[in-house]
Each structure stands twice: as C-alpha cells, then as structure tokens.
Design a protein around this motif. Sequence first.
Motif, PDB file in Angstrom:
ATOM      1  N   ASP A 138       0.864  -0.677   0.299  1.00  0.00           N
ATOM      2  CA  ASP A 138      -0.018   0.148  -0.125  1.00  0.00           C
ATOM      3  C   ASP A 138       1.107   1.375  -0.026  1.00  0.00           C
ATOM      4  O   ASP A 138       0.806   2.169  -0.083  1.00  0.00           O
ATOM      5  N   ARG A 139       2.046   0.726  -0.381  1.00  0.00           N
ATOM      6  CA  ARG A 139       2.894   2.467   0.014  1.00  0.00           C
ATOM      7  C   ARG A 139       4.387   2.426  -0.762  1.00  0.00           C
ATOM      8  O   ARG A 139       5.015   0.983  -0.819  1.00  0.00           O
ATOM      9  N   VAL A 140       4.005   2.223  -2.081  1.00  0.00           N
ATOM     10  CA  VAL A 140       4.972   2.433  -2.964  1.00  0.00           C
ATOM     11  C   VAL A 140       5.156   3.515  -3.781  1.00  0.00           C
ATOM     12  O   VAL A 140       4.337   4.644  -3.963  1.00  0.00           O
ATOM     13  N   GLY A 141       6.697   3.629  -3.777  1.00  0.00           N
ATOM     14  CA  GLY A 141       6.858   5.341  -4.729  1.00  0.00           C
ATOM     15  C   GLY A 141       7.878   4.689  -5.491  1.00  0.00           C
ATOM     16  O   GLY A 141       8.357   3.870  -5.975  1.00  0.00           O
ATOM     17  N   ALA A 142       8.370   5.294  -6.213  1.00  0.00           N
ATOM     18  CA  ALA A 142       8.968   5.622  -7.745  1.00  0.00           C
ATOM     19  C   ALA A 142      10.037   6.270  -8.097  1.00  0.00           C
ATOM     20  O   ALA A 142       9.689   7.613  -7.893  1.00  0.00           O
ATOM     21  N   THR A 143      10.974   6.123  -8.139  1.00  0.00           N
ATOM     22  CA  THR A 143      11.947   6.846  -8.809  1.00  0.00           C
ATOM     23  C   THR A 143      13.981   6.292  -9.642  1.00  0.00           C
ATOM     24  O   THR A 143      13.310   5.018 -10.053  1.00  0.00           O
ATOM     25  N   GLY A 144      14.364   7.287 -10.573  1.00  0.00           N
ATOM     26  CA  GLY A 144      15.399   6.359 -11.302  1.00  0.00           C
ATOM     27  C   GLY A 144      15.706   7.922 -11.383  1.00  0.00           C
ATOM     28  O   GLY A 144      15.539   9.162 -11.195  1.00  0.00           O
ATOM     29  N   HIS A 145      17.122   7.774 -12.836  1.00  0.00           N
ATOM     30  CA  HIS A 145      18.069   8.946 -12.991  1.00  0.00           C
ATOM     31  C   HIS A 145      17.680   8.625 -14.421  1.00  0.00           C
ATOM     32  O   HIS A 145      18.210   8.053 -15.250  1.00  0.00           O
ATOM     33  N   SER A 146      17.648  10.229 -14.283  1.00  0.00           N
ATOM     34  CA  SER A 146      17.982  11.154 -16.250  1.00  0.00           C
ATOM     35  C   SER A 146      17.096   9.741 -16.802  1.00  0.00           C
ATOM     36  O   SER A 146      15.514   9.919 -17.169  1.00  0.00           O
ATOM     37  N   LEU A 147      17.531   9.126 -17.902  1.00  0.00           N
ATOM     38  CA  LEU A 147      16.416   7.928 -18.663  1.00  0.00           C
ATOM     39  C   LEU A 147      15.240   7.249 -17.838  1.00  0.00           C
ATOM     40  O   LEU A 147      14.184   7.496 -17.871  1.00  0.00           O
ATOM     41  N   GLY A 148      15.738   7.342 -16.457  1.00  0.00           N
ATOM     42  CA  GLY A 148      15.009   6.309 -15.373  1.00  0.00           C
ATOM     43  C   GLY A 148      14.454   7.209 -14.923  1.00  0.00           C
ATOM     44  O   GLY A 148      13.167   6.939 -14.129  1.00  0.00           O
ATOM     45  N   GLY A 149      14.398   8.227 -14.267  1.00  0.00           N
ATOM     46  CA  GLY A 149      13.995   9.219 -14.515  1.00  0.00           C
ATOM     47  C   GLY A 149      12.396   9.599 -14.972  1.00  0.00           C
ATOM     48  O   GLY A 149      11.253   9.724 -14.234  1.00  0.00           O
ATOM     49  N   GLY A 150      12.870   9.368 -15.929  1.00  0.00           N
ATOM     50  CA  GLY A 150      11.226   9.626 -16.980  1.00  0.00           C
ATOM     51  C   GLY A 150      10.548   8.423 -17.142  1.00  0.00           C
ATOM     52  O   GLY A 150       9.478   8.716 -17.209  1.00  0.00           O
TER      53      GLY A 150
END
Length: 279
Positions: A138-150
């Motif tokens: 129930d607690r999910v975040g998404a992150t990434g760098h550059s291409l992965g940020g997109g």
Amino acid sequence: MRTLQRFAAVAAALLATTVITPVAAAPTACPSVNGNWTAPGPFAVTSAATGTGHTLFRPTNLGTLGCAKHPVLLWANGALGTVAAYTPLLTHFASHGFLVAAGEGQSGSGQPLLAGLDHLTAENARPGSVYAGKVDLDRVGATGHSLGGGAAIGAGADPRVDTVAPLFGGPFNNPGNLRGPAFFTAGQHDLVVGSPVVWSQYARAGQVPAVFGELRGAGHLASFDLRGPVTAWFRWQLMADGQARGLFSGQNCEYCGAGAGTPWSKFERNAKAEATATQ
C-alpha cells in the motif's frame, strides 16, 4: 545535441490529463534518524538479483526495528547505466527501511519498474519467502535517474504507485498522468537534462501536489548528492515521518526559499502542494 533535441520534442508533446486525489501515507513505527537523511540508516542491507531482470536491495532483517512491513521503491537506471553504478544510492535507500526493486536494464517506459512491483507482490504472498508478509504494497514509490527518472513518471500513472521522485529525469512520459505527490529534481549545471526541462515537467503536474528543487552546483551525474532529500521525501510520503515532512511542508518549510542552509539554488511548490502544506 541529438539527445537534447529528443528531450525538447517529447516535452512539447506532453499534455495534462485527469485530476486524481493523492493517497495519504499511513503512520509508521520505523525508527527515526533524527533528520540525518544523508547518513546510512539503521538497517544493514542485503542485495541479490532475482534472475528475472531485477536486483532487490532490502534490510537484511525484515520486520525488525519496529518496521512490521517495508514500503517499496521502484528504481530505473539512466541511459547506459547499470545497477552496479547506482549501488551506493540504492543501498542507502534500503538502509532507511525501504525495499528497492532495481531494474537491471535501461528503458524510458514505466513497465520495467512495475514488473519489479509484480515480483515483490508475488514474493509477499509466497509461503517461505523472506518477503512473505513483509512488503507494504500500500506504500509504493518510483524513482530513477535521467532516462530512468522519466520512466518513474511513467510508472507513477499506475494506481499502485503512490508517489514519484525522478532524479534529473528526462521528459519521456506525461506528468499529467501522475496519481500522487511528485518531487522533481534538477541540476543547476546539468547540460543533459537542463533545469528548464525538468521545471516544465513539474509545471505539467498540476493535478497532484508537486515540488521542484534545483540542486545547487550539480551536473547531470550528481544523483548520489540527492540521497538525503529523496530519502526524506519518501520517508514523509511512504512512512509519514514528521521530521521529513518539515523539509517540504508547512508555512516555514526548511527547503522553501532555497536559502544558504539548503542544498537548493531554486525550490518551489505548486498550488496543490501549497494548499496541503498546513494540513
């Protein structure tokens, strides 16, 4: 130049869409770190490849130190990046109590991140798995760098993803599709994904509370320098950590104004973030 032209072309195609009410975080019993977000957290960390395209970083002893379950962070690499290159950052997140599912390839799509969530969902339900009953789905975040940020922005359109924090993220997906709060970060001296490109994504996320921070003196490869602010963001959004909240929210938030005591050369909140700042 070709990369910058692509960014500009994709950014021009982004359109705002549905207004969605963000999901509120639940209280957590995970230990406070007394505001020291840049230092390693209280958990020892274990990592292992799944054999299905992801590497998982986790607290070695799940369900301990007051954390019955652990929120999930979905990670996507930058173009030409590898999990090994980002291991210090991903280990840092896991040391603060998160389960990190890191995609081993590179993609501007959110689907590889969501595949990591699918894997953890299955492991959470599998008897005998070290993750059984320990994953806070129930607690999910998404992150990434550059291409992965997109890519993280793309994953944020999925209703299972509560919040995103792209690091110097490229404009490969529509911020107007985000369903929960967003923290957009740019580098003051980033010559790959310029600060105006990131700001334009932030401006298109008006349907959710959104924050924009331009990291002082940073170039495109300074993702590790964001470990403190991004850890604090996810601790607030996914663990309801009151100490972390004060950096971003309230009438006198610590980051607001981008003063000398902050890491930011620019910092701002959109209308929805301002409206919820005192709630």
